[in-house]
Structure formats: C-alpha cells, structure tokens
Design an enzyme around this catalytic site. Structure first.
Site, PDB file in Angstrom:
ATOM      1  N   LYS A 115       0.825  -1.216   0.000  1.00 53.72           N
ATOM      2  CA  LYS A 115       0.000   0.000   0.000  1.00 53.72           C
ATOM      3  C   LYS A 115       0.859   1.265   0.000  1.00 53.72           C
ATOM      4  O   LYS A 115       0.499   2.246  -0.630  1.00 53.72           O
ATOM      5  CB  LYS A 115      -0.961  -0.001   1.188  1.00 53.72           C
ATOM      6  CG  LYS A 115      -2.076  -1.045   1.017  1.00 53.72           C
ATOM      7  CD  LYS A 115      -3.274  -0.811   1.891  1.00 53.72           C
ATOM      8  CE  LYS A 115      -4.376  -1.805   1.499  1.00 53.72           C
ATOM      9  NZ  LYS A 115      -5.533  -1.772   2.351  1.00 53.72           N
ATOM     10  N   LYS A 196      -4.961  -9.860  -6.174  1.00 52.76           N
ATOM     11  CA  LYS A 196      -6.103 -10.109  -5.291  1.00 52.76           C
ATOM     12  C   LYS A 196      -7.282  -9.199  -5.659  1.00 52.76           C
ATOM     13  O   LYS A 196      -7.083  -8.014  -5.926  1.00 52.76           O
ATOM     14  CB  LYS A 196      -5.667  -9.829  -3.847  1.00 52.76           C
ATOM     15  CG  LYS A 196      -6.715 -10.106  -2.801  1.00 52.76           C
ATOM     16  CD  LYS A 196      -6.205  -9.740  -1.424  1.00 52.76           C
ATOM     17  CE  LYS A 196      -6.433  -8.278  -1.112  1.00 52.76           C
ATOM     18  NZ  LYS A 196      -7.285  -7.991   0.021  1.00 52.76           N
ATOM     19  N   LYS A 199     -11.105  -3.984  -2.922  1.00 54.93           N
ATOM     20  CA  LYS A 199     -12.058  -2.869  -2.967  1.00 54.93           C
ATOM     21  C   LYS A 199     -11.432  -1.660  -3.634  1.00 54.93           C
ATOM     22  O   LYS A 199     -12.080  -0.960  -4.397  1.00 54.93           O
ATOM     23  CB  LYS A 199     -12.478  -2.469  -1.543  1.00 54.93           C
ATOM     24  CG  LYS A 199     -13.435  -3.414  -0.900  1.00 54.93           C
ATOM     25  CD  LYS A 199     -13.932  -2.811   0.398  1.00 54.93           C
ATOM     26  CE  LYS A 199     -13.831  -3.813   1.536  1.00 54.93           C
ATOM     27  NZ  LYS A 199     -12.513  -3.767   2.204  1.00 54.93           N
TER      28      LYS A 199
HETATM   29  N1  AQP Z   1      -9.799 -11.187  -2.671  1.00 56.84           N
HETATM   30  C1  AQP Z   1     -10.101 -11.692  -1.500  1.00 56.84           C
HETATM   31  N2  AQP Z   1     -10.298 -13.023  -1.350  1.00 56.84           N
HETATM   32  C2  AQP Z   1     -10.643 -13.555  -0.152  1.00 56.84           C
HETATM   33  N3  AQP Z   1     -10.820 -12.818   0.965  1.00 56.84           N
HETATM   34  C3  AQP Z   1     -10.636 -11.496   0.871  1.00 56.84           C
HETATM   35  N4  AQP Z   1     -10.732 -10.494   1.762  1.00 56.84           N
HETATM   36  C4  AQP Z   1     -10.458  -9.318   1.167  1.00 56.84           C
HETATM   37  N5  AQP Z   1     -10.170  -9.522  -0.132  1.00 56.84           N
HETATM   38  C5  AQP Z   1     -10.276 -10.859  -0.347  1.00 56.84           C
HETATM   39  C6  AQP Z   1     -11.110 -10.684   3.168  1.00 56.84           C
HETATM   40  O1  AQP Z   1     -12.209  -9.813   3.437  1.00 56.84           O
HETATM   41  C7  AQP Z   1     -12.104  -9.369   4.787  1.00 56.84           C
HETATM   42  C8  AQP Z   1     -12.259  -7.891   4.849  1.00 56.84           C
HETATM   43  O2  AQP Z   1     -11.199  -7.278   4.161  1.00 56.84           O
HETATM   44  P1  AQP Z   1     -10.798  -5.803   4.535  1.00 56.84           P
HETATM   45  O3  AQP Z   1     -11.960  -4.931   4.312  1.00 56.84           O
HETATM   46  O4  AQP Z   1     -10.226  -5.766   5.887  1.00 56.84           O
HETATM   47  O5  AQP Z   1      -9.663  -5.333   3.607  1.00 56.84           O
HETATM   48  P2  AQP Z   1      -8.654  -6.007   2.701  1.00 56.84           P
HETATM   49  O6  AQP Z   1      -8.228  -7.363   3.128  1.00 56.84           O
HETATM   50  O7  AQP Z   1      -7.553  -5.028   2.541  1.00 56.84           O
HETATM   51  O8  AQP Z   1      -9.599  -6.173   1.471  1.00 56.84           O
HETATM   52  P3  AQP Z   1      -9.776  -5.357   0.185  1.00 56.84           P
HETATM   53  O9  AQP Z   1     -11.130  -5.634  -0.308  1.00 56.84           O
HETATM   54  O10 AQP Z   1      -8.657  -5.626  -0.728  1.00 56.84           O
HETATM   55  O11 AQP Z   1      -9.746  -3.836   0.624  1.00 56.84           O
HETATM   56  P4  AQP Z   1      -8.724  -2.711   0.274  1.00 56.84           P
HETATM   57  O12 AQP Z   1      -8.712  -2.590  -1.209  1.00 56.84           O
HETATM   58  O13 AQP Z   1      -9.296  -1.504   0.950  1.00 56.84           O
HETATM   59  O14 AQP Z   1      -7.395  -3.101   0.813  1.00 56.84           O
HETATM   60  C9  AQP Z   1     -10.775  -9.862   5.342  1.00 56.84           C
HETATM   61  O15 AQP Z   1     -11.006 -11.023   6.112  1.00 56.84           O
HETATM   62  C10 AQP Z   1     -10.008 -10.190   4.103  1.00 56.84           C
HETATM   63  O16 AQP Z   1      -9.057 -11.207   4.344  1.00 56.84           O
END
Ligand code: AQP
Length: 336
Positions: A115, A196, A199
């Site tokens: 990040k 991955k 969001k």
């Molecule tokens: N691609 C993924 N596959 C499986 N699990 C996923 N999680 C996120 N992306 C995937 C799981 O969703 C939960 C919440 O995630 P988060 O909101 O804490 O943020 P993150 O892991 O950083 O997910 P994002 O969607 O990629 O958000 P951004 O883009 O903001 O960083 C967690 O249990 C995560 O493991």
C-alpha cells in the site's frame, strides 16, 4: 454443562464496495459460524482512514456495508456487529500497544509495503494499521480470527504483540489463531488473476464483482474475465492458468462441491464461454437475496443506526474492562 463457545473477532473496512472476495473470504464464513461461536464482527472505519478517502463517502459506505452484512445474514440476536469508532477502547488501546511494538515488526508487513508503494505521502496510520488490528482482536480475547489469506500475517503479528505484552506486564491476552477458509481464501481479480480482488481496485470495471451488483453487471464482468488459450477446464496451480483456476474456485466456494464434482459440472462445456456463464449464474443466485434485502436497511438509516448502536453497547461491555486491565498493568492511575 455446555462447553464455552470459541470467541471470534473479524473486521471489514468500509474502503469501497464490498466484493465477491470479501463475501467468500469473510462474510459467508461469518454467517455460517454464528451458532457455534460467540462472534464480534466489526466495520473497521478507523482502519479505512489510513488511505486517501472522502468523509461523506465514508459515511455512506459504512452504512452500505452494514446493510450488506445484516442482509447477508448477520443476526444481531446471535452476533455483535458494530462500528469500530463507536467503541473508543480500540483507539485508546492502540496507543498502549504502540508503546510495546517494535517499529521493525511493522516495516516488514507485506500489506504496508504494497500500500505504501502506491501512495506519494505515507500517513503514520498506514504503518500502524496492524497494531490497531491487534487491539481489535485482543480487546475481545478472541480465540479465532476468520480472515482471507491476505490478513494471515497481521494475525501472526497480533500474536507476537500479545506475547510481548504478556511477557512485560503479565498474562493479559489470549493467543488468537487465524482461521483461513479452505476454499476462496484469495479470490483474484477477474481482469488480472495474479492480483487479489480488492475494494480499492473495484472502480476499474471488470476487476471485481460487487456484492450489490445487478445480474446484468455480474454477467458482463464474468464474460470479460481473463482466461488463457488452453481451452481446458480444470483446477491448476500454474500461473498461466490462474484465470480459469480462479473461476473454478469461485464456483467451488459457492456450490461447496469437491474439485472433482466442479470439473465434472463443466465436462460438457463448449469452451470458456460456458464456464464464465456457469460461474456467473451461481454468483448471481448467491448474491441476489443480499442485494434485495439490503435495500430494506438502507431505506431506514435510523433503524440501521440503532442496530449498530446496540452492537457498540455490547462490544463496549467486553472491550472496556480489558482496556482498564491494560492501563492498570501499565502503571496508569485508574479511577478518575
Ligand atoms: N480477494 C479476496 N479473497 C478472499 N478474501 C478477501 N478479503 C479481502 N479480499 C479478499 C477478506 O475480506 C475481509 C475484509 O477485508 P478488509 O476490508 O479488511 O480489507 P482487505 O483485506 O484489505 O480487502 P480489500 O477488499 O482488498 O480492501 P482494500 O482494497 O481496501 O485493501 C478480510 O477477512 C479479508 O481477508
């Protein structure tokens, strides 16, 4: 006498539209475990401040995410669902744990490296993110932390921080364990199966399927999913077959079939076109009820906020005594 249920803590950030990866990697598991576990689920809005965002959009996304979680089946009579900033113990405990966490541990975190590489100016919150996450988990003495594969490293760091605190100040925290789903632990981007599904990249059309997307959009995105030129529908670890593997894994996570049965379902497919439509159909059916039900919560924000206030109240009852215990052990004067 009935056995004590394992306590679970898990969080999700309101950083963007919740997507299929969040649903399969987290939300679906949360809903499934509600009867067997004692659950604390948290919309971690303080975490979402660590990357650039707009304040009005954050409020909207937070309520939208809460509506998705309730619509997906989080039952407030079985699980505690709350917003992180409503329980001030999280931010207070974070300062205390900052003071026992070596900076070097945080600099090694993969998510921080990823990040920070994407940002011109790096806020202190971004490197401190895992310490706040450790507080989220440790304030509740959680036994289990259901997370996607990407968050495993942060749960391991939480254990290290807990161990260090326990060593210095005496036994205070239980050791949490990450619980990674057996399938769909890492749903990959449909436009790039090596990245991955995330969001933050969801604004790129074709990358993610949003939990609230309508059936036409879901079909559109799946039809454009990146595959390969082998024209062979089977699970594989090979990099150049990652797109097909991702599609099959999504199908498997939703249908809960074995790998053999999943491949058998596509044995007569005429090509990747049939595979994409077949996967899109199961995803559309799984997400439809959530989309329909979430409108009910979004249309009544006063009732939604009241549900979240009740969750915060229940969370405070557990988090505040643990914060007091930390303060006491660290030598702060209590009782004012
Ligand atoms: N691609 C993924 N596959 C499986 N699990 C996923 N999680 C996120 N992306 C995937 C799981 O969703 C939960 C919440 O995630 P988060 O909101 O804490 O943020 P993150 O892991 O950083 O997910 P994002 O969607 O990629 O958000 P951004 O883009 O903001 O960083 C967690 O249990 C995560 O493991």
């Amino acid at each position: 006498m009935s056995e004590k249920k394992p306590r679970v803590f898990s969080g999700i950030q309101p950083t963007g539209e919740p997507h299929l990866g969040n649903y399969l990697g987290a939300i679906k598991q949360w809903v499934k475990g509600q009867d067997e576990k004692e659950n604390f689920f948290c919309i971690v809005d303080l975490h979402s401040l660590t990357v650039p965002y707009d304040p009005e959009g954050l409020r909207e996304r937070t309520r939208k995410l809460a509506s998705v979680l309730f619509a997906a089946g989080i039952d407030p009579d079985k699980s505690v669902l709350f917003i992180q900033s409503h329980v001030s113990a999280h931010a207070e405990a974070c300062w205390l744990l900052n003071c026992v966490t070596p900076l070097g541990w945080l600099q090694k975190m993969t998510q921080f490296k990823d990040k920070s590489a994407k940002q011109e100016s790096i806020g202190t919150g971004l490197i401190d993110y895992p310490v706040l996450m450790a507080c989220d988990i440790l304030l509740y003495n959680a036994d289990e932390v259901p997370v996607g594969d990407d968050q495993k490293q942060h749960v391991e760091l939480t254990r290290n921080i807990a161990g260090r605190f326990n060593n210095i100040y005496g036994e205070t925290f239980a050791m949490p364990a990450p619980v990674i789903p057996k399938v769909a632990a890492r749903v990959m981007g449909l436009d790039d199966p090596m990245a991955k599904m995330s969001k933050s990249s969801s604004s790129v059309r074709g990358h993610a399927v949003g939990v609230l997307d309508d059936p036409d959009e879901i079909l559109y995105v799946f039809k454009r999913a990146k595959t390969d030129s082998y024209n062979e529908i089977r699970f594989s670890d090979e990099e150049d077959r990652a797109g097909v593997n991702n599609l099959l894994s999504i199908y498997q996570a939703i249908t809960r079939k074995s790998k053999g049965d999943v491949e058998a379902d596509f044995a007569n497919a005429r090509g990747y076109g049939d595979l994409k439509v077949g996967v899109a159909e199961v995803v559309i059916d799984a997400l439809r009820p959530i989309r329909e039900e979430s409108g009910k919560y979004l249309d009544d924000p006063v009732a939604l906020d009241a549900m979240l206030a009740r969750g915060a109240e229940q969370a405070r009852e557990v988090a505040m005594p643990k914060l007091r215990e930390m303060q006491e052990k660290m030598g702060l004067i209590m009782g004012l």
